[in-house]
Design a protein around this motif. Structure first.
Motif, mmCIF file in Angstrom:
data_model
loop_
_atom_site.group_PDB
_atom_site.id
_atom_site.type_symbol
_atom_site.label_atom_id
_atom_site.label_comp_id
_atom_site.label_asym_id
_atom_site.label_seq_id
_atom_site.Cartn_x
_atom_site.Cartn_y
_atom_site.Cartn_z
ATOM 1 N N UNK A 65 -1.263 -4.617 -20.117
ATOM 2 C CA UNK A 65 -0.909 -6.027 -19.953
ATOM 3 C C UNK A 65 -0.361 -6.464 -21.306
ATOM 4 N N UNK A 66 0.940 -6.695 -21.359
ATOM 5 C CA UNK A 66 1.571 -6.987 -22.641
ATOM 6 C C UNK A 66 1.214 -8.386 -23.135
ATOM 7 N N UNK A 67 1.229 -8.538 -24.429
ATOM 8 C CA UNK A 67 0.782 -9.761 -25.095
ATOM 9 C C UNK A 67 1.467 -11.009 -24.559
ATOM 10 N N UNK A 68 2.763 -10.932 -24.276
ATOM 11 C CA UNK A 68 3.511 -12.125 -23.870
ATOM 12 C C UNK A 68 3.038 -12.690 -22.531
ATOM 13 N N UNK A 69 2.375 -11.864 -21.713
ATOM 14 C CA UNK A 69 1.858 -12.360 -20.432
ATOM 15 C C UNK A 69 0.337 -12.291 -20.345
ATOM 16 N N UNK A 70 -0.304 -11.589 -21.294
ATOM 17 C CA UNK A 70 -1.748 -11.345 -21.221
ATOM 18 C C UNK A 70 -2.563 -12.628 -21.281
ATOM 19 N N UNK A 71 -2.256 -13.500 -22.243
ATOM 20 C CA UNK A 71 -3.072 -14.703 -22.432
ATOM 21 C C UNK A 71 -3.125 -15.544 -21.161
ATOM 22 N N UNK A 72 -1.974 -15.801 -20.574
ATOM 23 C CA UNK A 72 -1.911 -16.629 -19.371
ATOM 24 C C UNK A 72 -2.550 -15.920 -18.176
ATOM 25 N N UNK A 73 -2.251 -14.630 -18.004
ATOM 26 C CA UNK A 73 -2.740 -13.876 -16.849
ATOM 27 C C UNK A 73 -4.257 -13.710 -16.882
ATOM 28 N N UNK A 74 -4.779 -13.303 -18.030
ATOM 29 C CA UNK A 74 -6.221 -13.065 -18.155
ATOM 30 C C UNK A 74 -6.991 -14.375 -18.059
ATOM 31 N N UNK A 75 -6.472 -15.425 -18.705
ATOM 32 C CA UNK A 75 -7.133 -16.732 -18.642
ATOM 33 C C UNK A 75 -7.193 -17.238 -17.209
ATOM 34 N N UNK A 76 -6.108 -17.076 -16.462
ATOM 35 C CA UNK A 76 -6.058 -17.503 -15.058
ATOM 36 C C UNK A 76 -7.093 -16.740 -14.233
ATOM 37 N N UNK A 77 -7.167 -15.420 -14.433
ATOM 38 C CA UNK A 77 -8.138 -14.605 -13.701
ATOM 39 C C UNK A 77 -9.566 -15.040 -14.012
ATOM 40 N N UNK A 83 -15.329 -14.604 -14.143
ATOM 41 C CA UNK A 83 -15.692 -13.246 -14.545
ATOM 42 C C UNK A 83 -14.811 -12.816 -15.714
ATOM 43 N N UNK A 84 -15.423 -12.228 -16.720
ATOM 44 C CA UNK A 84 -14.662 -11.692 -17.845
ATOM 45 C C UNK A 84 -13.962 -10.404 -17.430
ATOM 46 N N UNK A 85 -12.678 -10.294 -17.735
ATOM 47 C CA UNK A 85 -11.951 -9.062 -17.439
ATOM 48 C C UNK A 85 -12.504 -7.955 -18.325
ATOM 49 N N UNK A 86 -13.095 -6.934 -17.707
ATOM 50 C CA UNK A 86 -13.769 -5.888 -18.476
ATOM 51 C C UNK A 86 -13.823 -4.604 -17.667
ATOM 52 N N UNK A 87 -14.306 -3.548 -18.300
ATOM 53 C CA UNK A 87 -14.399 -2.265 -17.604
ATOM 54 C C UNK A 87 -15.448 -2.329 -16.497
ATOM 55 N N UNK A 88 -15.326 -1.428 -15.544
ATOM 56 C CA UNK A 88 -16.201 -1.299 -14.374
ATOM 57 C C UNK A 88 -15.906 -2.332 -13.291
ATOM 58 N N UNK A 89 -14.894 -3.174 -13.498
ATOM 59 C CA UNK A 89 -14.495 -4.121 -12.456
ATOM 60 C C UNK A 89 -13.564 -3.442 -11.461
ATOM 61 N N UNK A 90 -13.720 -3.775 -10.185
ATOM 62 C CA UNK A 90 -12.734 -3.390 -9.178
ATOM 63 C C UNK A 90 -11.722 -4.525 -9.071
ATOM 64 N N UNK A 110 1.441 -6.993 -13.833
ATOM 65 C CA UNK A 110 2.171 -8.255 -13.764
ATOM 66 C C UNK A 110 1.342 -9.394 -13.187
ATOM 67 N N UNK A 111 0.246 -9.074 -12.488
ATOM 68 C CA UNK A 111 -0.605 -10.123 -11.933
ATOM 69 C C UNK A 111 -1.949 -9.514 -11.526
ATOM 70 N N UNK A 112 -2.978 -10.361 -11.434
ATOM 71 C CA UNK A 112 -4.313 -9.933 -11.006
ATOM 72 C C UNK A 112 -4.805 -10.908 -9.946
ATOM 73 N N UNK A 113 -5.255 -10.389 -8.811
ATOM 74 C CA UNK A 113 -5.768 -11.225 -7.719
ATOM 75 C C UNK A 113 -7.269 -11.437 -7.923
ATOM 76 N N UNK A 114 -7.649 -12.618 -8.391
ATOM 77 C CA UNK A 114 -9.058 -12.893 -8.689
ATOM 78 C C UNK A 114 -9.923 -12.896 -7.435
ATOM 79 N N UNK A 115 -9.364 -13.308 -6.293
ATOM 80 C CA UNK A 115 -10.157 -13.405 -5.060
ATOM 81 C C UNK A 115 -10.653 -12.033 -4.610
#
Length: 232
Positions: A65-77, A83-90, A110-115
C-alpha cells in the motif's frame, strides 16, 4: 541446439506482458495478512491463503500500500471497522497485479473492504461461543460464587501496557490504604505465542503464590492492555 531459446530477461518480460494484459483491471481478493511492516509511510504486507482443515499455506505473495494512498485507505478501514490493520487479519482487498523481471510478482493494494473483516471476526466469535457452549463451558464463570471480601489479588498483564497503567492508578491507592494487596505478573498478549505465554505466566504466578501465601488468591485479574480488536 535448434530449439527456440530466450534469455531469462526476455522470458520474464514476456510473463510481465501477459500479466499486464490479463489483469489490466484491479480485482477483489480474499487473503490473510501474515506479516505487515511500515517503512517511510508505505505498508508492506505478506498475504496468504490457508487450507481451512490443516491451516497449511497454499498460496502467498507480497503486497504494497503506497504512501500516497495508505493514509487515507488505512484510516478509512480503521474508522469503519474499529480494527487496527495488522497481521493475522482476514481481509478483502482490491489489488492490481504487478510483475517485475528483477523483483518478481507482487500486488498493489487499491482498496480494503472493512465490512468483510468485521463479518469474519463476528463469524469467528460465534464459532468460539458455539464451541464453549458445546463443551458446557459458556456459563462456568457465572456459576461461581462472587467473593464478598477481596484482600489478595493476582494480576496478569502485558508489561508496560496502557491498560495496566490505568488499572494501577486505582489499585495503588487501594494497596496504599491497606484495602487490597496486588501481586503482578507479566505475559505476552499478542501474536501466536499469546495463549502459551498467558498460561505459563499464570502457572508460574500461582506456584509462587502458594509459596508466599497460605490461601489462594481472592481474585485473578487478567488485563489485556489495549491493542487491536482482532487480537481479543
Amino acid at each position: 541446439m535448434s530449439e527456440f531459446q530466450l534469455t531469462l530477461s526476455e522470458y520474464l518480460s514476456t510473463i510481465q506482458e501477459v500479466i499486464l494484459i490479463t489483469f489490466e483491471e484491479p480485482v477483489w481478493v480474499k487473503a490473510e495478512i501474515r506479516n505487515l511492516s511500515i517503512k517511510g509511510g508505505h505498508y508492506y504486507l505478506e498475504l496468504a491463503e490457508k487450507e481451512e482443515s490443516t491451516d497449511k499455506v497454499i498460496a502467498s505473495c507480497k503486497a504494497t500500500i503506497w504512501k500516497f494512498s495508505a493514509a487515507k485507505m488505512v484510516l478509512k478501514f480503521e474508522r469503519e471497522s474499529g480494527i487496527e490493520l495488522s497481521k493475522d487479519l482476514n481481509v478483502l482487498i482490491k489489488v492490481k497485479a504487478k510483475f517485475d523481471p528483477q523483483y518478481g510478482f507482487s500486488v498493489n493494494v487499491e482498496d480494503i473492504d472493512s465490512s468483510y473483516t468485521i463479518g469474519d471476526i463476528a463469524r469467528r466469535y460465534m464459532q468460539i461461543v458455539e464451541r464453549l457452549t458445546a463443551e458446557d463451558l459458556i456459563n462456568k464463570n457465572k456459576s461461581l460464587p462472587t467473593p464478598f471480601d477481596l484482600q489478595n489479588i493476582l494480576v496478569i498483564a502485558p508489561e508496560n501496557a496502557a491498560g495496566l497503567g490505568d488499572f494501577k492508578k486505582d489499585a495503588d491507592a487501594l494497596d496504599k490504604a491497606g484495602v487490597c494487596h496486588f501481586i503482578y505478573h507479566t505475559a505476552t498478549f499478542q501474536g501466536n505465542t499469546a495463549a502459551t505465554s498467558i498460561t505459563e505466566s499464570l502457572s508460574t504466578a500461582l506456584r509462587q503464590w502458594a509459596k508466599d501465601f497460605n490461601s489462594a488468591p481472592d481474585l485473578i485479574v487478567i488485563i489485556r492492555g489495549g491493542g487491536a480488536v482482532n487480537d481479543l
